[in-house]
Enzyme design. Structure first.
Site, PDB file in Angstrom:
ATOM      1  N   LYS A  22      51.246  40.282  41.798  1.00  0.00           N
ATOM      2  CA  LYS A  22      49.986  41.038  41.719  1.00  0.00           C
ATOM      3  C   LYS A  22      49.101  40.776  42.937  1.00  0.00           C
ATOM      4  O   LYS A  22      48.584  41.699  43.565  1.00  0.00           O
ATOM      5  CB  LYS A  22      49.234  40.641  40.445  1.00  0.00           C
ATOM      6  CG  LYS A  22      47.797  41.142  40.374  1.00  0.00           C
ATOM      7  CD  LYS A  22      47.049  40.535  39.210  1.00  0.00           C
ATOM      8  CE  LYS A  22      45.630  41.062  39.150  1.00  0.00           C
ATOM      9  NZ  LYS A  22      44.625  40.121  39.627  1.00  0.00           N
ATOM     10  N   ASN A  23      48.909  39.508  43.293  1.00  0.00           N
ATOM     11  CA  ASN A  23      47.975  39.183  44.363  1.00  0.00           C
ATOM     12  C   ASN A  23      48.483  39.641  45.730  1.00  0.00           C
ATOM     13  O   ASN A  23      47.697  39.964  46.614  1.00  0.00           O
ATOM     14  CB  ASN A  23      47.671  37.680  44.368  1.00  0.00           C
ATOM     15  CG  ASN A  23      46.864  37.268  43.147  1.00  0.00           C
ATOM     16  OD1 ASN A  23      46.251  38.102  42.488  1.00  0.00           O
ATOM     17  ND2 ASN A  23      46.864  35.987  42.827  1.00  0.00           N
ATOM     18  N   ARG A  97      38.126  44.439  41.122  1.00  0.00           N
ATOM     19  CA  ARG A  97      37.774  43.418  42.115  1.00  0.00           C
ATOM     20  C   ARG A  97      38.615  43.575  43.384  1.00  0.00           C
ATOM     21  O   ARG A  97      38.144  43.332  44.493  1.00  0.00           O
ATOM     22  CB  ARG A  97      37.981  42.020  41.514  1.00  0.00           C
ATOM     23  CG  ARG A  97      37.613  40.903  42.454  1.00  0.00           C
ATOM     24  CD  ARG A  97      37.427  39.605  41.734  1.00  0.00           C
ATOM     25  NE  ARG A  97      36.236  39.601  40.915  1.00  0.00           N
ATOM     26  CZ  ARG A  97      35.009  39.431  41.368  1.00  0.00           C
ATOM     27  NH1 ARG A  97      34.806  39.273  42.660  1.00  0.00           N
ATOM     28  NH2 ARG A  97      33.976  39.419  40.559  1.00  0.00           N
ATOM     29  N   ASP A 121      37.423  39.819  36.556  1.00  0.00           N
ATOM     30  CA  ASP A 121      37.382  38.719  35.585  1.00  0.00           C
ATOM     31  C   ASP A 121      35.982  38.145  35.396  1.00  0.00           C
ATOM     32  O   ASP A 121      35.195  38.102  36.328  1.00  0.00           O
ATOM     33  CB  ASP A 121      38.264  37.558  36.069  1.00  0.00           C
ATOM     34  CG  ASP A 121      39.727  37.818  35.799  1.00  0.00           C
ATOM     35  OD1 ASP A 121      40.010  38.607  34.894  1.00  0.00           O
ATOM     36  OD2 ASP A 121      40.562  37.224  36.494  1.00  0.00           O
ATOM     37  N   MET A 341      37.723  25.401  41.326  1.00  0.00           N
ATOM     38  CA  MET A 341      37.266  26.627  41.973  1.00  0.00           C
ATOM     39  C   MET A 341      36.340  27.494  41.124  1.00  0.00           C
ATOM     40  O   MET A 341      35.365  28.041  41.617  1.00  0.00           O
ATOM     41  CB  MET A 341      38.487  27.446  42.407  1.00  0.00           C
ATOM     42  CG  MET A 341      38.196  28.335  43.595  1.00  0.00           C
ATOM     43  SD  MET A 341      39.676  29.052  44.301  1.00  0.00           S
ATOM     44  CE  MET A 341      40.469  27.646  45.049  1.00  0.00           C
TER      45      MET A 341
END
Length: 441
Positions: A22-23, A97, A121, A341
């Site tokens: 996905k990324n 996003r 998210d 993070m």
């Protein structure tokens, strides 16, 4: 509202093929805007975030042809720049996003771009400063309109420069690289992210005619070129899915083979799961996980409790910390999970505690898991998925739990995992989609 109804507590068995990453997909698909020539991309995951980005490109004027289930041809020869000012763009871009990733290529090729404040998210602050600071260094000017929530960026002449990034952001690095490949002169990016997905992007851009050196390190040098051509590209398998399936196998005591994992690109991920006591064999490029009655968490050499924390690549990816946390519930021993993070990513543990997990939430970033060693099963409950990774973690917990669980807001899960229901059913999972509202709605 769509929900999953799961009856857990039984082992699964079989083979599962991880989807395309996905990324990586969000970066690679955005990069088609850098050339007017045809781009062929395969192993594209069929998930909501990626499909939304493809829809956005079509609306911008990109010609898109789906030639196979996971393969698309893109041709960005006729882009409608005025589309940026439309309400439709504001709506489509704001719900995704990943839409931030189109800004770099558009600046590079057309000298201007706009982007609505992106959604996605609910896992805490995700700053976009890194992207815009990089564009500014290259000579772009941007204005944030607080009334319309639009970022407008102007870059009629991007100029190569030295950029020391304030954080090793993967999407930030990718966006700045895509802007820099067509800038005049040489750009040096220090503290660049070096994830395999970013390496994939840089290698593809070089095949298109870019001049990027230092790939795989945190110091990238980019010599600007006049234009880029077309190429073909195949996505890596999704390392987050691979980690999720390793955790699933351990939690449910299942014998699962994960196919075609590109093991050499997984970095430290297999090591972290092995420190939880999970055994696996590499068979060719497949990971075979045998059914285990128990798995024991390692300790540090001095006997102190193991800490697993996220870090920029080649450290452990934050996207798998939720999975590690869930997997540790049924391990023998204790582990401290430190999510550096994102400040809201551990808040889903209250659902796991309701299911019978022994977890102490120390603060928004840290949780201690006291393993049950499979001495007692989790119990099925009703719960809501707050984000993609927590959603899959709750799904893994539900598949290991005794009785019936219902997970609401599964749209979050489906943003990141393609056809997850059918793929789990093929392993023998008792899961079905239902139409239901959570209590209180």
């Amino acid at each position: 509202m769509n929900a999953f109804e799961i009856r857990g507590g039984k082992p699964l068995k079989g083979e599962i093929v991880p989807q395309g990453a996905k990324n990586e997909a969000l970066q690679i698909i955005s990069a088609v805007l850098l050339t007017a020539e045809k781009m062929t991309i395969s192993n594209i995951p069929d998930i909501k975030d990626v499909n939304k980005l493809i829809d956005l490109l079509i609306a911008l004027g990109v010609k898109v042809n789906r030639t196979a289930g996971d393969t698309y041809e893109f041709e960005a020869s006729d882009i409608n720049i005025d589309y940026f000012q439309s309400e439709e763009f504001k709506r489509k871009g704001g719900s995704l996003r990943g839409s931030i990733m189109i800004v770099g290529p558009l600046l590079a090729r057309f000298g201007k771009a706009a982007i609505p404040k992106p959604g996605g998210d609910k896992i805490g602050r995700r700053r976009l400063d890194t992207h815009f600071l990089g564009f500014e260094k290259l000579g772009a000017k941007f204005v944030y309109d607080a009334e319309t929530h639009f970022f407008n960026v102007d870059a009629t002449q991007l100029q190569g420069t030295y950029i020391l990034m304030d954080e090793a952001s993967v999407t930030g690095t990718a966006n700045i690289v895509m802007a820099a490949v067509l800038a005049k002169g040489t750009t040096t990016i220090y503290n660049a992210a070096c994830e395999p997905y970013l390496q994939q992007l840089c290698k593809m851009l070089n095949r298109m005619g870019a001049k990027i050196s230092g790939i795989g390190s945190n110091l990238l040098t980019i010599e600007g070129v006049e234009s880029l051509g077309g190429t073909s590209h195949r996505m890596l398998p999704d390392m987050i899915e691979i980690g999720s399936f390793i955790g699933l196998a351990a939690m449910t005591g299942s014998e699962i083979t994960i196919k075609d994992v590109c093991f050499q690109e997984l970095g430290i991920i297999p090591t972290v799961f092995s420190r939880l006591g999970i055994k696996f064999e590499l068979r060719g490029d497949d990971i075979f996980i045998p059914a285990q009655d128990s798995y024991e968490i390692d300790t540090f050499i001095d006997g102190s409790i193991l800490t697993i924390s996220d870090a920029p690549w080649p450290g452990f990816t934050p996207d798998l910390l939720s999975i590690v946390l869930v997997t540790a519930i049924q391990a023998k021993g204790n582990v401290l999970i430190h999510q550096k993070m994102f400040e809201s990513r551990l808040f889903f543990v209250d659902k796991l505690i309701d299911m019978g997990a022994q977890i102490i939430l120390c603060d928004p970033h840290r949780a201690t898991v006291i393993g049950l060693n499979k001495q007692q099963q989790l119990r099925g409950i009703e719960m809501t998925s707050p984000d993609i990774r927590a959603g899959v973690s709750l799904l893994i917990a539900a598949l290991s739990a005794q009785g019936k669980s219902v997970i609401y807001n599964i749209e979050q899960i489906e943003r990141g995992y393609q056809h997850i229901e059918e793929r789990l059913k093929a392993l023998g999972a008792d899961i079905r989609r239902i139409d239901a509202q959570p209590l209180g709605h």
